[in-house]
Design an enzyme around this catalytic site. Structure first.
Site, short mmCIF file in Angstrom:
data_model
loop_
_atom_site.label_atom_id
_atom_site.label_comp_id
_atom_site.label_asym_id
_atom_site.label_seq_id
_atom_site.Cartn_x
_atom_site.Cartn_y
_atom_site.Cartn_z
N TYR A 1 0.87 -1.19 0.00
CA TYR A 1 0.00 0.00 0.00
C TYR A 1 0.90 1.23 0.00
O TYR A 1 1.87 1.30 0.78
CB TYR A 1 -0.90 0.02 1.24
CG TYR A 1 -1.54 1.39 1.46
CD1 TYR A 1 -2.73 1.72 0.85
CD2 TYR A 1 -0.90 2.35 2.25
CE1 TYR A 1 -3.30 2.98 1.01
CE2 TYR A 1 -1.46 3.61 2.42
CZ TYR A 1 -2.65 3.92 1.80
OH TYR A 1 -3.20 5.16 1.96
N GLU B 1 -3.94 7.34 -3.60
CA GLU B 1 -3.51 6.04 -3.07
C GLU B 1 -3.39 4.99 -4.17
O GLU B 1 -4.09 5.07 -5.18
CB GLU B 1 -4.55 5.51 -2.05
CG GLU B 1 -4.77 6.38 -0.86
CD GLU B 1 -5.84 5.78 0.07
OE1 GLU B 1 -5.91 6.22 1.20
OE2 GLU B 1 -6.57 4.87 -0.37
#
Length: 382
Positions: free
Chosen positions: A101, A189
């Protein structure tokens, strides 16, 4: 304003972030043609603004033409957590060995942007942050100087990313920060950022939320946002009414005046164990018809099980709000969902006297109003 995955990936790819080959499709035949052109296996992914698409059946990995047709037919037109699916992204499947991530957002507590990296990619990062916060490496950034290369490398090393791909991951993180800064991002993101067996990094998903108040500086992204709203009737209705509205995944509808007051209400709903269904700011000075339109908006969301009004009167008058609520509710033979109201400030006393308590529940404190709304939502679910 949130972009769809296919739009965010276009922005990311233009900035140099590696993304899989993909094609947008709006019909089953288009999806099959796209899959044939890309080559199997491919992923067919619903393009709607909700998380957990895979678990809800909105993402399917297919190996051949027959499976592609079956998957596209199943996903296109489906209702995914209240969102109608009108587009799918047909995308090259990535043969990965690891998932990460990476993201950039604003840390409001620190008053600075923060870059984040975690080796716990491919899962709900909010759960990771809550249950194992130490699994997310964070690096705060001074916006006056931007992200220094050593900060990106430090975040990547602190997260424990394999050193063979650390420089590539750091480059992706630096690019995300630059996009966040240049494009007035709120959240930018990639989850997951996939590491392939060849040691390449590939953005298998993309999230890009833009500060709505800065869209006048981002005409290209604003056009994307208008396109993104095409498939969602509620967002189209919000545009028609001129509301600041964000649809969420819970069941407690929220209406307030002022972004800060609405955000506070969202936080309190969460605090008392509920899940917000939306952010809806009617703005200052709202008249009765605007209040009625807001209630119509929230009732139009099938996920909503109860509604809470949180109004603090400054230039907005409590008696106008009360008239709007009565006006909206009196058109129903039966109120669709229970409504709780908290009024304070200008003409709040007059508003309380006007409200028809046969139609709404009136609470005198915000905490009591939110708890009541959460309780009603729980009862509706049972």
């Amino acid at each position: 304003m949130r972009l769809h995955e296919y739009q965010a990936k276009q922005v990311f790819a233009d900035a140099g972030v590696p993304t899989p080959a993909s094609t947008l499709a709006e019909t089953v035949d288009e999806a099959v043609d796209a899959a044939e052109g890309i080559g199997y296996p491919v992923a067919i992914k619903a393009q709607v603004h909700v998380g957990g698409r895979g678990k809800a059946g909105g993402i399917k990995l297919v190996e051949d033409k027959a499976e592609a047709r079956e998957a596209a037919d199943a996903i296109l037109g489906m209702d995914l957590k209240g969102f109608h699916v009108s587009k799918v992204l047909v995308e090259e499947a990535v043969d990965f060995v690891n998932e990460l991530y990476v993201g950039v957002t604003m840390d409001r507590g620190e008053g600075r942007p923060v870059a984040m990296v975690s080796t716990k990619g491919g899962v709900d990062i909010e759960s990771v942050a809550e249950e194992t916060p130490e699994a997310i490496a964070r690096e705060h950034i001074d916006p006056a100087f931007g992200m220094h290369p050593f900060q990106a490398r430090k975040a990547v090393y602190d997260a424990g990313v394999d050193r063979e791909v650390a420089n590539d991951v750091a480059r992706v993180l630096t690019t995300l920060y630059q996009l966040w800064d240049d494009r007035d991002g709120a959240d930018v993101e990639v989850n997951p950022l996939m590491i392939t067996s060849d040691g390449d990094v590939v953005a298998a998903d993309a999230v890009m939320n833009i500060d709505g108040d800065a869209l006048f500086r981002q005409p290209e992204l604003q056009e994307m946002g208008e396109e993104a709203a095409d498939g969602d009737e509620l967002e189209q209705k919000a545009d028609e009414y001129g509301f600041d509205y964000v649809r969420l995944e819970g069941n407690v509808g929220i209406i307030g005046n002022g972004a800060g007051l609405v955000m506070t209400t969202l936080d309190l709903v969460d605090y008392y164990g509920g899940e917000p269904a939306n952010f809806l700011d009617v703005g200052g000075g709202a008249k009765a018809d605007r209040i009625a339109n807001a209630l119509d908006m929230v009732f139009s969301d099938d996920n909503v099980d109860s509604v809470v009004f949180n109004i603090f009167g400054g230039i907005t008058r409590g008696d106008e709000v009360a008239n709007g609520i009565n006006q909206a509710l009196e058109q129903f033979d039966e109120i669709p969902k229970p409504v709780t109201v908290r009024l304070a400030g200008t003409n709040a006393k007059e508003g309380m006297e006007i409200l028809n308590e046969d139609l709404v529940t009136v609470e005198h404190t915000l905490e009591d109003a939110v708890q009541r709304a959460v309780s009603y939502a729980e009862e509706e679910e049972e």
